[in-house]
Design a protein around this motif. Sequence first.
Motif, PDB file in Angstrom:
ATOM      1  N   GLY A 140       7.993  14.264   7.628  1.00 31.45           N
ATOM      2  CA  GLY A 140       9.435  14.281   7.427  1.00 31.45           C
ATOM      3  C   GLY A 140       9.869  13.660   6.116  1.00 31.45           C
ATOM      4  N   PRO A 141      11.169  13.746   5.834  1.00 29.25           N
ATOM      5  CA  PRO A 141      11.709  13.259   4.555  1.00 29.25           C
ATOM      6  C   PRO A 141      11.428  11.799   4.262  1.00 29.25           C
ATOM      7  N   GLU A 142      11.289  10.964   5.296  1.00 27.32           N
ATOM      8  CA  GLU A 142      11.034   9.547   5.045  1.00 27.32           C
ATOM      9  C   GLU A 142       9.712   9.347   4.307  1.00 27.32           C
ATOM     10  N   VAL A 143       8.738  10.229   4.537  1.00 24.92           N
ATOM     11  CA  VAL A 143       7.471  10.158   3.804  1.00 24.92           C
ATOM     12  C   VAL A 143       7.697  10.552   2.342  1.00 24.92           C
ATOM     13  N   GLY A 144       8.488  11.603   2.137  1.00 22.02           N
ATOM     14  CA  GLY A 144       8.785  12.047   0.778  1.00 22.02           C
ATOM     15  C   GLY A 144       9.550  11.028  -0.041  1.00 22.02           C
ATOM     16  N   ALA A 145      10.262  10.131   0.630  1.00 19.00           N
ATOM     17  CA  ALA A 145      11.055   9.120  -0.073  1.00 19.00           C
ATOM     18  C   ALA A 145      10.208   7.997  -0.640  1.00 19.00           C
ATOM     19  N   ASP A 146       8.981   7.853  -0.175  1.00 14.81           N
ATOM     20  CA  ASP A 146       8.201   6.648  -0.483  1.00 14.81           C
ATOM     21  C   ASP A 146       7.972   6.445  -1.981  1.00 14.81           C
ATOM     22  N   THR A 147       7.377   7.413  -2.656  1.00 12.82           N
ATOM     23  CA  THR A 147       7.054   7.210  -4.073  1.00 12.82           C
ATOM     24  C   THR A 147       8.305   7.101  -4.944  1.00 12.82           C
ATOM     25  N   PRO A 148       9.335   7.945  -4.735  1.00 12.85           N
ATOM     26  CA  PRO A 148      10.552   7.751  -5.542  1.00 12.85           C
ATOM     27  C   PRO A 148      11.176   6.361  -5.378  1.00 12.85           C
ATOM     28  N   VAL A 149      11.226   5.850  -4.137  1.00 11.25           N
ATOM     29  CA  VAL A 149      11.810   4.518  -3.918  1.00 11.25           C
ATOM     30  C   VAL A 149      10.923   3.451  -4.560  1.00 11.25           C
ATOM     31  N   TRP A 150       9.642   3.613  -4.457  1.00  8.07           N
ATOM     32  CA  TRP A 150       8.712   2.663  -5.090  1.00  8.07           C
ATOM     33  C   TRP A 150       8.929   2.628  -6.596  1.00  8.07           C
ATOM     34  N   LEU A 151       9.049   3.794  -7.218  1.00 10.02           N
ATOM     35  CA  LEU A 151       9.298   3.842  -8.658  1.00 10.02           C
ATOM     36  C   LEU A 151      10.632   3.194  -9.019  1.00 10.02           C
ATOM     37  N   ALA A 152      11.586   3.299  -8.119  1.00  7.39           N
ATOM     38  CA  ALA A 152      12.926   2.769  -8.397  1.00  7.39           C
ATOM     39  C   ALA A 152      13.025   1.268  -8.237  1.00  7.39           C
ATOM     40  N   THR A 153      12.131   0.679  -7.446  1.00  5.91           N
ATOM     41  CA  THR A 153      12.347  -0.716  -7.060  1.00  5.91           C
ATOM     42  C   THR A 153      11.167  -1.655  -7.255  1.00  5.91           C
ATOM     43  N   SER A 154       9.954  -1.157  -7.339  1.00  2.56           N
ATOM     44  CA  SER A 154       8.788  -2.036  -7.301  1.00  2.56           C
ATOM     45  C   SER A 154       8.543  -2.743  -8.632  1.00  2.56           C
ATOM     46  N   SER A 155       8.156  -4.005  -8.539  1.00  3.96           N
ATOM     47  CA  SER A 155       7.768  -4.758  -9.732  1.00  3.96           C
ATOM     48  C   SER A 155       6.445  -4.249 -10.303  1.00  3.96           C
ATOM     49  N   GLU A 156       5.687  -3.502  -9.493  1.00  2.00           N
ATOM     50  CA  GLU A 156       4.406  -2.970  -9.959  1.00  2.00           C
ATOM     51  C   GLU A 156       4.582  -1.996 -11.122  1.00  2.00           C
ATOM     52  N   VAL A 157       5.752  -1.394 -11.232  1.00  3.41           N
ATOM     53  CA  VAL A 157       5.970  -0.408 -12.297  1.00  3.41           C
ATOM     54  C   VAL A 157       6.975  -0.898 -13.336  1.00  3.41           C
ATOM     55  N   ASP A 158       7.192  -2.199 -13.390  1.00  5.01           N
ATOM     56  CA  ASP A 158       8.080  -2.761 -14.414  1.00  5.01           C
ATOM     57  C   ASP A 158       7.612  -2.307 -15.800  1.00  5.01           C
ATOM     58  N   GLY A 159       8.521  -1.719 -16.556  1.00  7.87           N
ATOM     59  CA  GLY A 159       8.214  -1.337 -17.924  1.00  7.87           C
ATOM     60  C   GLY A 159       7.438  -0.050 -18.080  1.00  7.87           C
ATOM     61  N   ARG A 160       6.960   0.533 -17.007  1.00  6.91           N
ATOM     62  CA  ARG A 160       6.218   1.797 -17.118  1.00  6.91           C
ATOM     63  C   ARG A 160       7.204   2.946 -17.296  1.00  6.91           C
ATOM     64  N   THR A 161       6.919   3.834 -18.217  1.00  6.26           N
ATOM     65  CA  THR A 161       7.811   4.963 -18.444  1.00  6.26           C
ATOM     66  C   THR A 161       7.017   6.177 -18.894  1.00  6.26           C
TER      67      THR A 161
END
Length: 278
Positions: free
Chosen positions: A219-240
């Motif tokens: 379902g859509p909740e699975v599809g939301a995982d990577t976009p939300v991670w990119l939007a909020t996680s400190s793991e991707v700070d500064g990555r572009t």
Amino acid sequence: MRAVVTGATSGIGEAIATRLAERATVVLVGRDNARLDAAARRIERAAPGADLVLEKADLALVKEVRALAERLPRADVVISNAAVITDLHDHTAEGRQTLLATNHLAPYLLLRLLAEAADRPARFVIVGADPVALAGAPVDLDDLEAHNLWLPDPDLLPFAAYGRTKNMNAMVGYELARRFPGITVNAAHPGIIGGTGLGRHAKGALRELGERLGRTAPGPEVGADTPVWLATSSEVDGRTGGFYVDRVLTPTAEHTTDRARCARLWRESAQLVGISGE
């Protein structure tokens, strides 16, 4: 934190907005007031106390995308998710092909205008599609509306053209990242997801394909995982300038990363929406 999510009234967009509502003020962008209200009620039930702002805009229309960009407050996160699969002969009131206008011109124009107006760092996330499957679907820069696209089964043409617009999304993401270093811009493949409503206007073989995939896809909740991670996680700070699948940085086809092709798509798109191509 303030986040903007397009296509937020159903499917992956609503799931993204629901996750973000636990930590941010979320601006829901949709083209219908009734659907916006219904989505807001569902999100509020899932995330009690959610701070939601509803923005009605038909992203198929350049004038409405411009107006939306002008009235949106500065955002820390912008997630471009809205997309459709429509007949290639469907056109907007402005004379543009609906599929190209919604899936490509809208995110190009909205993200560009918001980037140009940004006065602080922000994260832009573009919801794309499977880079492996799309490696064989290069954008024809001389035929953005796919007039010359041919398949043995014409029912599948809208899906093939949709795939091209998803490659356009990746190309725009790379170009945005190069042009606006103060903003992080990344794209993500959410996976093959059911319950998105993306193919609700499909017919024939395309409808059958969608129904078959929908029976087994998560379902859509699975599809939301990577976009939300990119939007909020400190793991991707500064990555572009990246493309992610299941939170993993993933290469896309050379025809999507070629700088000359990306720059040309930028210029062609600018001409279509009536702004400078520089």
